[in-house]
Design a protein around this motif. Structure first.
Motif, PDB file in Angstrom:
ATOM      1  N   GLN A   1       0.824  -1.262   0.009  1.00  0.00           N
ATOM      2  CA  GLN A   1      -0.050  -0.026   0.107  1.00  0.00           C
ATOM      3  C   GLN A   1       0.772   1.202   0.128  1.00  0.00           C
ATOM      4  N   ALA A   2       1.932   1.088   0.446  1.00  0.00           N
ATOM      5  CA  ALA A   2       2.887   2.213   0.574  1.00  0.00           C
ATOM      6  C   ALA A   2       4.328   2.100   0.638  1.00  0.00           C
ATOM      7  N   LEU A   3       4.829   1.800  -0.636  1.00  0.00           N
ATOM      8  CA  LEU A   3       6.263   1.166  -0.795  1.00  0.00           C
ATOM      9  C   LEU A   3       7.050   2.029  -1.621  1.00  0.00           C
ATOM     10  N   GLU A   4       8.053   2.687  -0.761  1.00  0.00           N
ATOM     11  CA  GLU A   4       8.974   3.555  -1.619  1.00  0.00           C
ATOM     12  C   GLU A   4      10.288   2.705  -1.993  1.00  0.00           C
ATOM     13  N   GLY A   5      10.901   2.965  -3.009  1.00  0.00           N
ATOM     14  CA  GLY A   5      12.107   2.011  -3.266  1.00  0.00           C
ATOM     15  C   GLY A   5      13.128   2.129  -2.104  1.00  0.00           C
ATOM     16  N   ASP A   6      13.510   3.354  -1.658  1.00  0.00           N
ATOM     17  CA  ASP A   6      14.340   3.381  -0.354  1.00  0.00           C
ATOM     18  C   ASP A   6      13.981   2.899   0.685  1.00  0.00           C
ATOM     19  N   ARG A   7      12.613   2.792   0.759  1.00  0.00           N
ATOM     20  CA  ARG A   7      12.517   2.317   2.122  1.00  0.00           C
ATOM     21  C   ARG A   7      12.532   0.515   2.165  1.00  0.00           C
ATOM     22  N   PHE A   8      12.282   0.046   0.941  1.00  0.00           N
ATOM     23  CA  PHE A   8      12.324  -1.416   0.774  1.00  0.00           C
ATOM     24  C   PHE A   8      13.748  -1.798   0.838  1.00  0.00           C
ATOM     25  N   PHE A   9      14.646  -0.858   0.121  1.00  0.00           N
ATOM     26  CA  PHE A   9      16.044  -1.111   0.034  1.00  0.00           C
ATOM     27  C   PHE A   9      16.589  -0.950   1.368  1.00  0.00           C
ATOM     28  N   ASN A  10      16.199  -0.134   2.271  1.00  0.00           N
ATOM     29  CA  ASN A  10      16.891   0.091   3.638  1.00  0.00           C
ATOM     30  C   ASN A  10      16.618  -1.175   4.587  1.00  0.00           C
ATOM     31  N   TYR A  11      15.272  -1.716   4.386  1.00  0.00           N
ATOM     32  CA  TYR A  11      14.805  -2.641   5.393  1.00  0.00           C
ATOM     33  C   TYR A  11      15.610  -4.030   4.910  1.00  0.00           C
ATOM     34  N   LEU A  12      15.715  -4.234   3.608  1.00  0.00           N
ATOM     35  CA  LEU A  12      16.519  -5.594   3.253  1.00  0.00           C
ATOM     36  C   LEU A  12      18.005  -5.361   3.605  1.00  0.00           C
ATOM     37  N   LYS A  13      18.739  -4.223   3.536  1.00  0.00           N
ATOM     38  CA  LYS A  13      19.908  -4.245   3.588  1.00  0.00           C
ATOM     39  C   LYS A  13      20.108  -4.483   5.231  1.00  0.00           C
ATOM     40  N   ASP A  14      19.294  -3.779   6.057  1.00  0.00           N
ATOM     41  CA  ASP A  14      19.326  -4.261   7.343  1.00  0.00           C
ATOM     42  C   ASP A  14      19.329  -5.617   7.834  1.00  0.00           C
TER      43      ASP A  14
END
Length: 241
Positions: free
Chosen positions: A158-171
């Motif tokens: 519903q509310a996915l920004e590319g950087d938000r997804f990247f940051n979560y995966l990177k962590d």
């Protein structure tokens, strides 16, 4: 919308097959990154061009069931027939039966029915560990390769920004990578063509793929490759494989 078609929702799913899939296909093949696709057999049958592209790219096509159903309250006979159909239709569509299955919305009978089908090497209807493990409760051992609902674009649908997804995966990756110095870990990332395949979201995935490719001692592989490694090096003591 009960009992009638939701045409707007249908078009969102159709975006995945018309555009999103091909954006992800280019992203992975240009980087020579293999992957596993959980595919509903009916979708493979209805989208032969994409199905053939997966095979030619060397991707694993694992089963996501015959069609996208919630099996929580589905009777055993119906689910058994659907598992049989999933295998038969995929075999006909791409010339290969599935060796792994992620039903997605299983019930208490699902794993037993998967084992009884006889041809599956692994099941991914679990989120229980950071590594594969064996289940032996139905006689023949079956490998469980856990999936992930947190490293998954679905939770940001519903509310996915590319950087938000990247940051979560990177962590998530960084924690597992650090722990891997003492004990190897596995990280699964769940993607949906209709979600991460959107232009405004795809860049975050591209950044993550490039990040993990830059790291040493990282094996980016298909789930069947993990499965084969486990069967070869980590058999259960009671296994007769």
């Amino acid at each position: 919308y009960k009992g009638v078609r939701h045409v707007n929702m249908e078009s969102m799913y159709e975006y995945g097959s018309r555009a999103g899939f091909w954006r992800l296909f280019r992203m992975f093949t240009e980087r020579n990154i293999p992957c596993t696709v959980y595919a509903c057999a009916l979708a493979l049958e209805r989208n032969p061009e994409a199905a053939q592209a997966m095979v030619e790219a060397g991707w694993e096509v694992a089963s996501h069931g015959y069609r996208w159903w919630d099996y929580q309250y589905v009777d055993e006979a119906t689910e058994k027939e659907h598992i049989k159909l999933a295998v038969e239709v995929q075999q006909k569509a791409i010339g290969q039966r599935p060796l792994g299955i992620y039903q997605g919305k299983p019930n208490e009978n699902t794993l037993r029915l998967v084992v009884e089908e006889g041809g599956f090497l692994y099941n991914s209807d679990s989120y229980a560990d950071d590594l594969p493990y064996w289940n032996t409760q139905y006689g023949k051992p079956i490998l469980i390769i856990p999936y992930s609902l947190d490293n998954n674009d679905m939770r940001f649908s519903q509310a996915l920004e590319g950087d938000r997804f990247f940051n979560y995966l990177k962590d998530a990756f960084d924690v597992l990578y650090a722990e891997g110095e003492k004990s190897p870990k596995m990280m699964s990332v769940g993607l949906h063509c209709r979600i991460i395949g959107r232009p405004g979201r795809a860049l975050g995935l591209a950044k993550f793929l490039d990040y993990i490719r830059s790291m040493e001692k990282v094996w980016i592989c298909r789930r069947i490759d993990i499965c084969n490694h486990w069967y070869q090096h980590h058999k259960p003591i009671t296994a007769k494989l």
